[in-house]
Design an enzyme around this catalytic site. Structure first.
Site, PDB file in Angstrom:
ATOM      1  N   GLY A  38       3.784  -4.503  -5.468  1.00 33.93           N
ATOM      2  CA  GLY A  38       2.401  -4.524  -5.985  1.00 33.93           C
ATOM      3  C   GLY A  38       1.883  -5.915  -5.402  1.00 33.93           C
ATOM      4  O   GLY A  38       1.786  -6.013  -4.161  1.00 33.93           O
ATOM      5  N   CYS A  39       0.950  -6.606  -6.345  1.00 32.34           N
ATOM      6  CA  CYS A  39       0.238  -7.628  -5.798  1.00 32.34           C
ATOM      7  C   CYS A  39       1.210  -8.474  -5.144  1.00 32.34           C
ATOM      8  O   CYS A  39       2.097  -9.189  -5.424  1.00 32.34           O
ATOM      9  CB  CYS A  39      -0.294  -8.317  -7.199  1.00 32.34           C
ATOM     10  SG  CYS A  39      -0.983  -9.800  -6.492  1.00 32.34           S
ATOM     11  N   PHE A  40       0.872  -8.958  -3.803  1.00 28.13           N
ATOM     12  CA  PHE A  40       1.840  -9.810  -3.028  1.00 28.13           C
ATOM     13  C   PHE A  40       1.494 -11.191  -3.312  1.00 28.13           C
ATOM     14  O   PHE A  40       2.502 -12.104  -3.239  1.00 28.13           O
ATOM     15  CB  PHE A  40       1.632  -9.429  -1.596  1.00 28.13           C
ATOM     16  CG  PHE A  40       0.332  -9.580  -0.713  1.00 28.13           C
ATOM     17  CD1 PHE A  40      -0.640 -10.203  -1.478  1.00 28.13           C
ATOM     18  CD2 PHE A  40       0.224  -8.973   0.304  1.00 28.13           C
ATOM     19  CE1 PHE A  40      -1.940 -10.087  -0.751  1.00 28.13           C
ATOM     20  CE2 PHE A  40      -0.837  -8.980   1.031  1.00 28.13           C
ATOM     21  CZ  PHE A  40      -1.932  -9.593   0.491  1.00 28.13           C
ATOM     22  N   CYS A  53      -1.937 -11.648 -11.701  1.00 27.54           N
ATOM     23  CA  CYS A  53      -0.931 -10.815 -11.213  1.00 27.54           C
ATOM     24  C   CYS A  53      -0.090 -10.347 -12.269  1.00 27.54           C
ATOM     25  O   CYS A  53       0.282 -10.976 -13.299  1.00 27.54           O
ATOM     26  CB  CYS A  53      -0.210 -11.723 -10.235  1.00 27.54           C
ATOM     27  SG  CYS A  53       0.500 -10.669  -9.070  1.00 27.54           S
TER      28      CYS A  53
END
Length: 170
Positions: free
Chosen positions: A9-11, A152
């Protein structure tokens, strides 16, 4: 020293988490397995590059073996959701384990088999060789350090990590 790439997902959150894991020597966020050379964030978000938001992880396997890296990876994702982690939706947010060293593949597959027994739904985390990796724009690197109020999906996992013996201060 070993290297692996993780799509979770969100890095931003993946990087913030793994920077706090003992044995991690370096991280970098970027775009992996793109069919477009050197894609931008905008290109990747279009869904037309095939790229995944990925985290490059360089680690000391004597301190943090691959099995333990995978344990931490699974603390950050829902491996049963396709192209989604938290509020982030799109093919670039798919979960994946991207190896360089072919010798890592049996370890990854064994770990996934054990992990799959914990879920009633099928694990859809992709496992592939990393064919290419393009570092993301500089503003994405260490994003949550630069923007501590940033969102995040895995911020709770970072708090849980602090309670383990694998935690290191950054």
């Amino acid at each position: 020293m070993k290297e692996i790439y993780l799509g979770g997902g969100c890095f931003w959150g993946m990087e913030a988490y793994f920077k706090r894991v003992k044995g991690i020597l370096d991280t970098k966020v970027g775009y992996g397995n793109s069919c477009v050379l050197n894609p931008s964030y905008r290109d990747v978000c279009s869904g037309e590059t095939g790229a995944v938001e990925a985290l490059y992880v360089k680690y000391d396997e004597n301190v943090m073996p691959l099995e333990r890296i995978l344990y931490h990876f699974f603390q950050n994702i829902n491996p049963t959701t396709l192209n989604r982690q938290g509020n982030d939706i799109g093919t670039q947010y798919r979960s994946g384990i991207y190896y360089i060293d072919e010798k890592d593949l049996p370890i990854i597959n064994d770990y996934l088999l054990k992990e799959s027994k914990k879920y009633s739904n099928k694990i859809v985390t992709e496992v592939k060789k990393m064919e290419n990796f393009y570092p993301a724009e500089e503003y994405h690197q260490s994003y949550l350090e630069k923007n501590p109020e940033g969102y995040c999906h895995n911020l709770g996992a970072i708090l849980d990590l602090k309670k383990t013996e694998d935690y290191k201060e950054v």
